[in-house]
Design an enzyme around this catalytic site. Structure first.
Site, PDB file in Angstrom:
ATOM      1  N   GLU A 178     -19.540  -5.788  -0.523  1.00 45.44           N
ATOM      2  CA  GLU A 178     -18.469  -6.341  -1.369  1.00 45.44           C
ATOM      3  C   GLU A 178     -17.914  -7.645  -0.790  1.00 45.44           C
ATOM      4  O   GLU A 178     -17.005  -7.625   0.037  1.00 45.44           O
ATOM      5  CB  GLU A 178     -17.334  -5.321  -1.529  1.00 45.44           C
ATOM      6  CG  GLU A 178     -16.197  -5.844  -2.426  1.00 45.44           C
ATOM      7  CD  GLU A 178     -15.024  -4.867  -2.602  1.00 45.44           C
ATOM      8  OE1 GLU A 178     -15.034  -3.809  -1.942  1.00 45.44           O
ATOM      9  OE2 GLU A 178     -14.113  -5.169  -3.374  1.00 45.44           O
ATOM     10  N   LYS A 220     -21.125  -5.379  -4.832  1.00 38.05           N
ATOM     11  CA  LYS A 220     -19.829  -5.255  -5.532  1.00 38.05           C
ATOM     12  C   LYS A 220     -19.147  -6.622  -5.518  1.00 38.05           C
ATOM     13  O   LYS A 220     -18.392  -6.932  -4.593  1.00 38.05           O
ATOM     14  CB  LYS A 220     -18.970  -4.184  -4.851  1.00 38.05           C
ATOM     15  CG  LYS A 220     -17.577  -4.039  -5.458  1.00 38.05           C
ATOM     16  CD  LYS A 220     -16.891  -2.750  -5.035  1.00 38.05           C
ATOM     17  CE  LYS A 220     -15.447  -2.716  -5.506  1.00 38.05           C
ATOM     18  NZ  LYS A 220     -14.817  -1.411  -5.377  1.00 38.05           N
TER      19      LYS A 220
HETATM   20  C1  5MM Z   1      -8.926   0.424  -4.108  1.00 35.05           C
HETATM   21  O1  5MM Z   1      -8.685  -0.730  -3.321  1.00 35.05           O
HETATM   22  C2  5MM Z   1      -9.613  -0.925  -2.247  1.00 35.05           C
HETATM   23  C3  5MM Z   1      -8.953  -0.864  -0.946  1.00 35.05           C
HETATM   24  O2  5MM Z   1      -8.181  -1.964  -0.638  1.00 35.05           O
HETATM   25  P1  5MM Z   1      -7.342  -1.974   0.766  1.00 35.05           P
HETATM   26  O3  5MM Z   1      -8.316  -1.794   1.875  1.00 35.05           O
HETATM   27  O4  5MM Z   1      -6.680  -3.316   0.752  1.00 35.05           O
HETATM   28  O5  5MM Z   1      -6.373  -0.861   0.690  1.00 35.05           O
HETATM   29  C4  5MM Z   1     -10.432  -2.187  -2.519  1.00 35.05           C
HETATM   30  O6  5MM Z   1     -11.332  -2.493  -1.485  1.00 35.05           O
HETATM   31  C5  5MM Z   1     -11.214  -1.940  -3.760  1.00 35.05           C
HETATM   32  O7  5MM Z   1     -12.226  -0.995  -3.504  1.00 35.05           O
HETATM   33  C6  5MM Z   1     -11.849  -3.162  -4.352  1.00 35.05           C
HETATM   34  O8  5MM Z   1     -11.218  -4.360  -4.024  1.00 35.05           O
HETATM   35  C7  5MM Z   1     -11.841  -3.021  -5.847  1.00 35.05           C
HETATM   36  O9  5MM Z   1     -10.551  -2.676  -6.267  1.00 35.05           O
HETATM   37  P2  5MM Z   1      -9.937  -3.441  -7.513  1.00 35.05           P
HETATM   38  O10 5MM Z   1      -8.528  -2.916  -7.601  1.00 35.05           O
HETATM   39  O11 5MM Z   1     -10.006  -4.902  -7.201  1.00 35.05           O
HETATM   40  O12 5MM Z   1     -10.812  -3.050  -8.690  1.00 35.05           O
END
Ligand code: 5MM
Length: 341
Positions: A178, A220
């Protein structure tokens, strides 16, 4: 490494009609989400909330292919003592785990970040595999601003992503790679397209150098999209067209699947964009969602920490999962949202 098995899992993660639930919020992020709905972020509340999601039968069995967990969650048991990982497996979805340990300031590069967590990663992966994880996730964060991103930030983050991916495959775990280019800021879609292309090209270069098998991973990425504060917001069609053009140019067809992050888009935008991309097929890879916020904002609000709202939370989650499941086949229409409302 058994590449046939890695490829089987990666392909299942992006099966048409299904996508990934990103429930891997770290303690700091889940606290922010709970603050917004007036719920205290205790270990029990976090468990109850996630148990509610994983027990959503319709969503989990029909539209969710896998769930990304946070370290705390993978070791937690449901109220009745069943490990949460087992609940996910019983629903037919695949358990996964976030293995990065967040970001740190990147020395010599003001305002830029590097993702950490490679130390002892091989040992951690072994334990996660034994607990049931069959895929993992590592997120690199690239910001767009004046004079950034630097080539240094792109390069060190791509290097770490590839180190992580190789370690995962050696441990028989499918890596979700990602590299997120943030949509914060006032940049336009062209700039996002240009920066994301650079980031993807560098990431695949590193993956190749470090001998990662592309057939056994999932990408991702962010979409090519206007910055949140950009005065001119690109249309759904433009986001779809530019994103597909970018991905076709940068992502080898050997990669079984691409699962987008939502990155701060509204629930419906994230669904509409994915749906519009499928109208531009045929595509060389599976293309689906791996949303966190765009799948969870509605159930969080409906639940609001109250046991009597569990059914409402599950129905809000099932609705978003179904909408995105349809979008992953290009079969979503905005009228379906209105009907449900
Ligand atoms: C769910 O959020 C994930 C964890 O973020 P932190 O490590 O900052 O707590 C994040 O990595 C997430 O898996 C991805 O960014 C995709 O989430 P979104 O909300 O952008 O769809």
């Amino acid at each position: 490494m058994n590449l046939t098995e890695l490829n089987r899992i990666a392909t299942a993660m992006v099966a048409p009609g299904k996508g990934i639930l990103a429930a891997d919020e770290s303690s700091g992020t889940i606290k922010k989400r709970f603050d917004a709905i007036g719920v205290e972020s205790t270990e029990t509340n976090r468990r109850d909330y996630r148990e509610m999601l994983f027990r959503s039968k319709d969503a989990m069995s029909q539209y969710i292919s896998g769930v990304i967990l946070y370290d705390e969650t993978i070791w937690q048991d449901a109220k009745d003592g069943t490990p949460l990982v087992k609940l996910i497996e019983q629903s037919g979805a695949i358990p996964g785990i976030k293995v990065d340990e967040g970001t740190q300031a990147l020395p010599m590069c003001p305002g830029e970040l590097v993702t950490i967590g490679l130390d002892k990663l091989a040992e951690r992966l072994k334990k996660y595999y034994e607990r049931g994880a069959r895929f993992a996730k590592w997120r690199a964060v690239i910001d767009i601003g004046s004079g950034i991103p630097s080539m240094t930030a792109i390069s060190v983050n791509a290097h770490a992503l590839a180190r992580y991916a190789a370690l995962c495959q050696a441990a028989q775990i499918v890596p979700i790679v990602e590299p997120e280019v943030l949509m914060d800021g006032d940049h336009d879609i062209e700039r996002c397209h240009e920066v994301t292309s650079r980031v993807l090209n560098k990431t695949f270069q590193e993956l190749r150098v470090q001998r990662v098998a592309l057939e056994g991973m999932v990408l991702k990425p962010n979409m090519a999209i206007s910055g949140k504060k950009c005065a001119k917001q690109a249309s759904v069609e433009e986001v779809a067209e530019k994103t597909i053009r970018m991905l076709k140019a940068c992502v080898p067809a050997a990669v079984p699947g691409i699962a987008f992050l939502s990155g701060g888009q509204s629930d419906e935008e994230a669904t509409a964009h994915l749906n519009a991309m499928h109208k531009l097929g045929p595509l060389p890879w599976g293309l689906t969602f791996s949303y966190g916020r765009a799948l969870q904002a509605a159930p969080q609000k409906a639940w609001s920490g109250k046991a009597e709202n569990v059914a409402a939370g599950q129905s809000a989650f099932s609705h978003r999962a179904r909408m995105n499941g349809l979008a992953s086949k290009g079969e979503w229409q905005s009228s379906l949202e209105k009907k449900a409302a």
